[in-house]
Design a protein around this motif. Structure first.
Motif, mmCIF file in Angstrom:
data_model
loop_
_atom_site.group_PDB
_atom_site.id
_atom_site.type_symbol
_atom_site.label_atom_id
_atom_site.label_comp_id
_atom_site.label_asym_id
_atom_site.label_seq_id
_atom_site.Cartn_x
_atom_site.Cartn_y
_atom_site.Cartn_z
ATOM 1 N N ARG A 108 0.826 -1.206 0.000
ATOM 2 C CA ARG A 108 0.000 0.000 0.000
ATOM 3 C C ARG A 108 0.864 1.262 0.000
ATOM 4 N NH1 ARG A 108 -4.132 -2.066 4.757
ATOM 5 N NH2 ARG A 108 -5.361 -3.501 3.455
ATOM 6 N N LEU A 109 1.957 1.204 0.749
ATOM 7 C CA LEU A 109 2.872 2.343 0.775
ATOM 8 C C LEU A 109 3.455 2.579 -0.604
ATOM 9 C CD1 LEU A 109 4.699 4.473 2.098
ATOM 10 C CD2 LEU A 109 6.240 2.617 2.776
ATOM 11 N N ARG A 110 3.891 1.517 -1.241
ATOM 12 C CA ARG A 110 4.479 1.652 -2.578
ATOM 13 C C ARG A 110 3.478 2.199 -3.587
ATOM 14 N NH1 ARG A 110 7.664 -4.091 -2.615
ATOM 15 N NH2 ARG A 110 9.754 -3.308 -2.111
ATOM 16 N N ALA A 111 2.230 1.765 -3.467
ATOM 17 C CA ALA A 111 1.207 2.238 -4.397
ATOM 18 C C ALA A 111 1.049 3.755 -4.305
ATOM 19 C CB ALA A 111 -0.118 1.547 -4.111
ATOM 20 N N LYS A 112 1.155 4.290 -3.106
ATOM 21 C CA LYS A 112 1.016 5.738 -2.921
ATOM 22 C C LYS A 112 2.280 6.492 -3.334
ATOM 23 C CE LYS A 112 -2.497 5.378 0.672
ATOM 24 N NZ LYS A 112 -2.923 5.730 2.049
ATOM 25 N N LEU A 113 3.406 5.802 -3.378
ATOM 26 C CA LEU A 113 4.647 6.438 -3.837
ATOM 27 C C LEU A 113 4.706 6.535 -5.354
ATOM 28 C CD1 LEU A 113 7.258 4.791 -1.425
ATOM 29 C CD2 LEU A 113 6.340 7.114 -1.315
ATOM 30 N N GLY A 114 3.813 5.820 -6.036
ATOM 31 C CA GLY A 114 3.717 5.912 -7.488
ATOM 32 C C GLY A 114 4.998 5.511 -8.186
ATOM 33 N N ARG A 115 5.480 6.370 -9.084
ATOM 34 C CA ARG A 115 6.670 6.022 -9.878
ATOM 35 C C ARG A 115 7.950 5.990 -9.052
ATOM 36 N NH1 ARG A 115 9.477 10.509 -12.441
ATOM 37 N NH2 ARG A 115 8.735 12.534 -11.715
ATOM 38 N N TYR A 116 7.827 6.379 -7.775
ATOM 39 C CA TYR A 116 8.989 6.331 -6.888
ATOM 40 C C TYR A 116 8.932 5.139 -5.934
ATOM 41 C CZ TYR A 116 9.384 11.158 -8.499
ATOM 42 O OH TYR A 116 9.478 12.293 -9.281
ATOM 43 N N GLU A 117 8.102 4.160 -6.256
ATOM 44 C CA GLU A 117 7.892 3.039 -5.339
ATOM 45 C C GLU A 117 9.159 2.249 -5.049
ATOM 46 O OE1 GLU A 117 5.229 0.173 -6.950
ATOM 47 O OE2 GLU A 117 6.404 -0.164 -8.772
ATOM 48 N N ASP A 118 10.142 2.312 -5.971
ATOM 49 C CA ASP A 118 11.338 1.491 -5.775
ATOM 50 C C ASP A 118 12.313 2.070 -4.745
ATOM 51 O OD1 ASP A 118 11.990 3.595 -7.391
ATOM 52 O OD2 ASP A 118 13.228 2.452 -8.791
ATOM 53 N N ILE A 119 11.939 3.186 -4.099
ATOM 54 C CA ILE A 119 12.797 3.638 -2.998
ATOM 55 C C ILE A 119 12.653 2.695 -1.797
ATOM 56 C CG2 ILE A 119 12.715 6.041 -3.734
ATOM 57 C CD1 ILE A 119 10.811 6.624 -1.437
ATOM 58 N N VAL A 120 11.553 1.929 -1.774
ATOM 59 C CA VAL A 120 11.387 0.873 -0.774
ATOM 60 C C VAL A 120 11.689 -0.446 -1.469
ATOM 61 C CG1 VAL A 120 9.813 -0.277 0.821
ATOM 62 C CG2 VAL A 120 9.661 2.195 0.486
ATOM 63 N N ARG A 121 12.841 -0.987 -1.225
ATOM 64 C CA ARG A 121 13.347 -2.166 -1.934
ATOM 65 C C ARG A 121 13.078 -3.439 -1.133
ATOM 66 N NH1 ARG A 121 15.050 -2.217 -7.054
ATOM 67 N NH2 ARG A 121 16.310 -0.359 -6.656
ATOM 68 N N THR A 122 12.633 -4.477 -1.816
ATOM 69 C CA THR A 122 12.458 -5.784 -1.187
ATOM 70 C C THR A 122 13.756 -6.575 -1.273
ATOM 71 O OG1 THR A 122 10.113 -5.878 -1.768
ATOM 72 C CG2 THR A 122 11.181 -7.960 -1.218
ATOM 73 N N VAL A 123 14.186 -7.087 -0.150
ATOM 74 C CA VAL A 123 15.340 -7.988 -0.118
ATOM 75 C C VAL A 123 14.763 -9.369 0.136
ATOM 76 C CG1 VAL A 123 17.514 -8.575 0.997
ATOM 77 C CG2 VAL A 123 16.824 -6.162 0.769
ATOM 78 N N ARG A 124 14.725 -10.169 -0.896
ATOM 79 C CA ARG A 124 14.015 -11.442 -0.852
ATOM 80 C C ARG A 124 14.499 -12.323 0.303
ATOM 81 N NH1 ARG A 124 10.767 -13.537 -4.469
ATOM 82 N NH2 ARG A 124 11.428 -11.996 -6.042
#
Length: 236
Positions: A195-211
């Protein structure tokens, strides 16, 4: 002059009592500035600007400095109570250490000074502004509609920039299991991040998933951080 008068005079001349000076009254304690009538000072804050590297170079540590200051306070005023908090700031934040600390711990004068330039900074073209001092995120000059918990999640990652944060740590630090019925587990924490990433829009990748581990904040060239005004969760 009679003999009686002479004896009396001699008596007066030979009696020289020692004078005892009364101690001077203690000077009145100066009134503390900025305390209006009807108010009383209940304590004070001493901002100390020094990072871990400078403390180590001086042969000490932040923890030791805090403990020594606590001991000194107790020695001077045994009935006093103390509380210490560490001020955190993202890596690379410039400025004097003490100014950073004052902002992080919400010194009113420091916040007011910073706020005078905030409006001009809001008009900077494009990019992301994570404004920790005012609890908001600006995306291309528009304030993102983040919930309180979504901002807290992003802030926690930002203040630990470059470090991968496990899901269990996010839950433990951001949700109070005893008072919040909707405290997530390690699976549902992914929903909050989504949900946080969705609100960040095109900047969503500032929150990176480390698998297999958790999440990390990745700063881009078009991302800026405004200094924290919230006390660090790390306390002595």
């Amino acid at each position: 002059m009679s003999l009686a008068h002479i004896d009396s005079a001699r008596s007066v001349q030979s009696y020289r009592p020692e004078l005892t000076l009364a101690p001077a009254p203690a000077p009145a304690a100066p009134r503390i500035r900025a305390v209006p009538d009807g108010s009383q000072a209940r304590g004070f804050v001493l901002y100390v600007g020094i990072d871990e590297a400078k403390a180590a170079a001086a042969g000490t540590s932040l923890h030791r400095i805090v403990e020594e200051l606590k001991k000194l306070t107790q020695a001077i005023a045994p009935s006093s109570e103390t509380h210490a908090a560490v001020a955190l700031a993202p890596d690379g934040v410039g400025g004097r250490d003490v100014d950073v600390v004052r902002l992080a711990l919400q010194d009113p004068a420091a916040l007011a000074k910073r706020r005078t330039t905030a409006d001009d900074a809001d008009r900077a073209p494009g990019g992301v502004v994570v404004d920790i001092s005012r609890k908001r995120v600006i995306l291309d000059n528009e304030t993102a509609a983040l919930t309180y918990k979504e901002f807290e999640l992003l802030q926690y990652l930002v203040l630990r920039e470059g470090r991968t944060i496990e899901r269990a740590e996010l839950i433990a630090k951001l949700w109070d299991a005893e008072s919040e019925e909707d405290a997530p587990n390690e699976r549902t924490i992914d929903v909050h991040v989504r949900r946080l990433r969705a609100k960040l829009g095109r900047y969503e990748d500032i929150v990176r998933t480390v698998r297999g581990v958790g999440y990390r904040f990745d700063r881009h060239a078009d991302v800026s951080i405004r200094q924290a005004s919230t006390p660090s969760p790390d306390r002595f």
